[in-house]
Design a protein around this motif. Sequence first.
Motif, PDB file in Angstrom:
ATOM      1  N   ARG A   1      -1.401   5.720   8.312  1.00  0.00           N
ATOM      2  CA  ARG A   1      -2.737   5.938   8.872  1.00  0.00           C
ATOM      3  C   ARG A   1      -3.263   4.694   9.589  1.00  0.00           C
ATOM      4  N   THR A   2      -2.958   3.522   9.075  1.00  0.00           N
ATOM      5  CA  THR A   2      -3.477   2.265   9.650  1.00  0.00           C
ATOM      6  C   THR A   2      -2.500   1.606  10.618  1.00  0.00           C
TER       7      THR A   2
ATOM      8  N   GLU B   1      -1.316   5.426   3.563  1.00  0.00           N
ATOM      9  CA  GLU B   1      -2.214   4.420   4.128  1.00  0.00           C
ATOM     10  C   GLU B   1      -1.516   3.620   5.218  1.00  0.00           C
TER      11      GLU B   1
ATOM     12  N   CYS C   1       0.853  -1.195   0.000  1.00  0.00           N
ATOM     13  CA  CYS C   1       0.000   0.000   0.000  1.00  0.00           C
ATOM     14  C   CYS C   1       0.884   1.239   0.000  1.00  0.00           C
ATOM     15  N   SER C   2       0.237   2.398  -0.060  1.00  0.00           N
ATOM     16  CA  SER C   2       0.978   3.652  -0.084  1.00  0.00           C
ATOM     17  C   SER C   2       1.508   3.991   1.310  1.00  0.00           C
TER      18      SER C   2
END
Length: 252
Positions: free
Chosen positions: A244-245, A241, A237-238
């Motif tokens: 954030r997660t 992301e 993923c980026s």
Amino acid sequence: MSIVTEWTEISYALPDIYVRCSGVEALRLDARDRHGIEFSGERGAPRISIGVGGYVVGPEIRFWVDHRAWPRGETGQLAPTERSRWPGPMLRGAALEAADLLRAALLLTRSVWALSETHLVPVRSFARVFSGAGSDVLAAGSAVRREAAFRGLVARWRAAGGDELAPWFDDPMGYPFSESDEEPAAAAELMIAGFEQQYRSRVATLVHASPGEPWTLRRTAAEDPAQFFVDRAAFDCSRGEADRTGLVRLER
């Protein structure tokens, strides 16, 4: 396992321990846990235990010890060493300049395994500039006007390098490639996550590929981090992301 070596001027140095893991299935590491490592196997899968609760599990784990004072040999036995009889460079003029440039580019390209160098060496530019160098060098070496042919070859390489590599051509082995201060973009993709223990220093490193024309590598590093955590899903993923997660956590 016992290792015996003869005394040399560099045998005072500690040997290097190398560990290479292929296809890592599970990884857990606490940078503050310094209780050593242990190698074992569980259900046919190699495992490295790191400290009290850390571990690495994978289908293939290679481990070897090396020392600069140990002569290389297929049998592993110590062999008598001799002082090199290499008489020095046999090339002169533009041919020597061309050889030095190729050698420097190859050495720098090989250095990308080091986490502190991965994002700095312009491998893509070297590949473009020295494309076909093998055939070009042979052609210049067999030319009637050999010196002129090598001067022309070096000039073509310099022109192909443009402004980006112009300082490097002036000082191939001494020019320091500058490191960008920009943070990786939110859309950047994680390429490498590494942790190095060097004497009393511990460094956690993240290398991201940031989109652009062309894509560029950006390195984020922290010395003696309070926490370093990377989930395997972070590579899919980026950067935005992952942050954030909570897939990547790097606390200084």
